[in-house]
Design a protein around this motif. Structure first.
Motif, short mmCIF file in Angstrom:
data_model
loop_
_atom_site.label_atom_id
_atom_site.label_comp_id
_atom_site.label_asym_id
_atom_site.label_seq_id
_atom_site.Cartn_x
_atom_site.Cartn_y
_atom_site.Cartn_z
N THR A 97 -41.36 48.53 -18.07
CA THR A 97 -41.03 49.25 -16.84
C THR A 97 -39.51 49.19 -16.67
O THR A 97 -38.83 48.41 -17.36
CB THR A 97 -41.71 48.60 -15.61
N PRO A 98 -38.94 49.97 -15.75
CA PRO A 98 -37.49 49.86 -15.52
C PRO A 98 -37.05 48.43 -15.18
O PRO A 98 -35.96 48.01 -15.56
CB PRO A 98 -37.25 50.81 -14.36
N ASP A 99 -37.90 47.69 -14.49
CA ASP A 99 -37.54 46.31 -14.11
C ASP A 99 -37.50 45.38 -15.30
O ASP A 99 -36.85 44.32 -15.26
CB ASP A 99 -38.51 45.77 -13.05
N SER A 100 -38.24 45.72 -16.38
CA SER A 100 -38.28 44.83 -17.55
C SER A 100 -37.13 45.07 -18.51
O SER A 100 -36.90 44.28 -19.42
CB SER A 100 -39.61 45.01 -18.30
N LEU A 101 -36.37 46.15 -18.30
CA LEU A 101 -35.24 46.45 -19.18
C LEU A 101 -34.09 45.50 -18.89
O LEU A 101 -33.80 45.19 -17.73
CB LEU A 101 -34.79 47.89 -19.01
N ASN B 51 -30.94 45.67 -20.95
CA ASN B 51 -29.65 46.16 -21.48
C ASN B 51 -29.42 47.60 -21.04
O ASN B 51 -30.07 48.52 -21.51
CB ASN B 51 -29.66 46.06 -23.01
N PHE B 52 -28.47 47.79 -20.14
CA PHE B 52 -28.14 49.13 -19.68
C PHE B 52 -26.73 49.48 -20.14
O PHE B 52 -25.78 48.75 -19.90
CB PHE B 52 -28.19 49.20 -18.15
N LYS B 53 -26.61 50.60 -20.81
CA LYS B 53 -25.31 51.05 -21.30
C LYS B 53 -24.94 52.37 -20.64
O LYS B 53 -25.69 53.34 -20.72
CB LYS B 53 -25.34 51.22 -22.82
N LYS B 54 -23.79 52.37 -20.00
CA LYS B 54 -23.19 53.59 -19.44
C LYS B 54 -23.97 54.17 -18.25
O LYS B 54 -23.58 55.18 -17.70
CB LYS B 54 -23.05 54.67 -20.51
N ILE B 55 -25.09 53.57 -17.88
CA ILE B 55 -25.84 54.10 -16.72
C ILE B 55 -26.21 52.94 -15.81
O ILE B 55 -26.34 51.80 -16.25
CB ILE B 55 -27.13 54.86 -17.15
N SER B 56 -26.40 53.24 -14.55
CA SER B 56 -26.84 52.21 -13.61
C SER B 56 -28.36 52.22 -13.56
O SER B 56 -29.02 53.16 -14.00
CB SER B 56 -26.27 52.49 -12.22
N LYS B 57 -28.90 51.15 -13.03
CA LYS B 57 -30.36 51.04 -12.97
C LYS B 57 -30.96 52.14 -12.10
O LYS B 57 -32.09 52.58 -12.32
CB LYS B 57 -30.73 49.66 -12.41
N THR C 98 -38.42 56.58 -13.61
CA THR C 98 -39.56 55.70 -13.40
C THR C 98 -40.58 55.90 -14.53
O THR C 98 -40.91 57.04 -14.88
CB THR C 98 -40.23 56.00 -12.05
N PHE C 99 -41.06 54.80 -15.07
CA PHE C 99 -42.06 54.89 -16.13
C PHE C 99 -42.82 53.57 -16.22
O PHE C 99 -42.36 52.52 -15.74
CB PHE C 99 -41.41 55.21 -17.49
N LYS C 100 -43.98 53.63 -16.86
CA LYS C 100 -44.75 52.41 -17.15
C LYS C 100 -45.45 52.62 -18.49
O LYS C 100 -46.23 53.56 -18.65
CB LYS C 100 -45.77 52.10 -16.06
N THR D 130 -36.30 50.70 -25.59
CA THR D 130 -36.63 49.92 -26.78
C THR D 130 -37.25 48.59 -26.39
O THR D 130 -36.74 47.88 -25.50
CB THR D 130 -35.36 49.65 -27.62
N GLU D 131 -38.34 48.24 -27.03
CA GLU D 131 -38.98 46.93 -26.87
C GLU D 131 -38.99 46.24 -28.22
O GLU D 131 -39.41 46.81 -29.23
CB GLU D 131 -40.41 47.09 -26.33
N ASN D 132 -38.50 45.00 -28.25
CA ASN D 132 -38.34 44.25 -29.50
C ASN D 132 -39.46 43.22 -29.65
O ASN D 132 -39.78 42.50 -28.70
CB ASN D 132 -36.97 43.58 -29.53
#
Length: 303
Positions: free
Chosen positions: A165-169, A171-177, A182-184, A294-296
């Motif tokens: 979900t957005p809350d689980s991300l 690493n944000f590059k060049k954009i704010s949260k 919105t996605f799941k 991306t999920e690792n």
């Protein structure tokens, strides 16, 4: 026709395990009688380590720890001294046991970027001063079984579940949260301990997403670590990338994840004194606006 030298192993797949017998023939095809000063075979197994350009010069200690590691090395005389081969095809049998040098161990054959583990058989036919020596080298593959304690069959308890979900991300590059749609996304992997001879499997479900999805990819990466106690270099490089879905996927549709591990470019998870080879899988969801989710998943490969 020139004189031709070849090495033929009895096993067509050229795959052997530690302790097994490796046998074959040295094949010499000559148009005339050919004199020689002896035929020898050199069997060698080495680990070659190197640094990426960004790591060179960082640690003086690296250069000692990055010397090639000889796992096995022995010489076999195929003929008793000098002699002469008759015109036509001559076959000279050889056999040896696949065993490491004292205080060494054999590892899986592995062709990486910064770590390479290779086993070879080189045959040399020595000839007179006025004749050209013959030489031939072939590679054979070593597969090392994992310790029994590391091998376990997948069970319901071994399933690795995930929810993105957005809350689980992190690493944000060049954009704010606030700019993240919105996605799941949910799913699971059969196990994080994978048999290298079987496929990596799992599933994922796009439960909801308020943006258009462009594609979903499964990426296998190698994590190679070289160094010693004074410092180390950790390099992550891609092995393969498989597209598992294309276009704006149906919501709440179960998508299977399935990937075969490529031979030679993967091996069982390995750790030596000055190197380590690990593997990870990335689940990459590409959005229409170009953003990537991306999920690792670190995985352990066993045999």
């Amino acid at each position: 026709m020139n004189n031709v030298l070849d090495i033929k192993l009895k096993k067509i797949d050229k795959i052997y395990r530690p302790g097994s017998k490796v046998s074959g023939n040295v094949v010499i095809n000559s148009k005339d009688d050919m004199s020689h000063s002896g035929v020898t075979i050199v069997v060698e197994g080495t680990v070659q380590l190197q640094l990426s350009s960004k790591s060179v010069g960082l640690f003086e200690a690296f250069y000692n720890s990055l010397k090639p590691i000889t796992l096995m090395h022995y010489t076999i005389s195929v003929t008793n001294g000098s002699g002469k081969f008759q015109a036509g095809i001559t076959e000279l049998p050889f056999e040896f046991t696949l065993e490491p040098l004292p205080n060494q161990q054999l590892y899986d054959t592995y062709h990486g970027v910064f770590v390479n583990i290779q086993y070879s058989i080189k045959c040399d036919v020595k000839r007179g001063i006025l004749s050209k020596d013959l030489s031939k080298t072939i590679e054979f593959i070593v597969e090392v079984p994992s310790p029994q304690k590391d091998i376990s069959k997948p069970t319901p308890e071994s399933i690795v579940t995930f929810n993105i979900t957005p809350d689980s991300l992190v690493n944000f590059k060049k954009i704010s949260k606030a700019d993240v749609p919105t996605f799941k996304i949910s799913g699971g992997l059969v196990s994080a301990i994978c048999n290298i001879n079987e496929a990596f499997q799992g599933h994922m479900v796009i439960e909801s997403a308020d943006t258009v999805i462009k594609s979903v990819e499964l990426q296998l990466v190698r994590v190679e670590t070289c160094g010693c106690a004074d410092g180390y270099a950790r390099e992550v490089t891609e092995i393969q990338n498989i597209q598992i879905a294309d276009g704006d996927i149906w919501r709440n549709f179960k998508i299977p994840l399935y990937m075969v591990f490529p031979r030679l470019f993967t091996c069982i998870s390995t750790a030596g004194k000055t190197f380590k080879i690990e593997f990870e899988v990335n689940l990459v969801i590409m959005l229409e606006d170009g953003h990537l989710i991306t999920e690792n998943f670190p995985i352990k490969l066993v045999r």
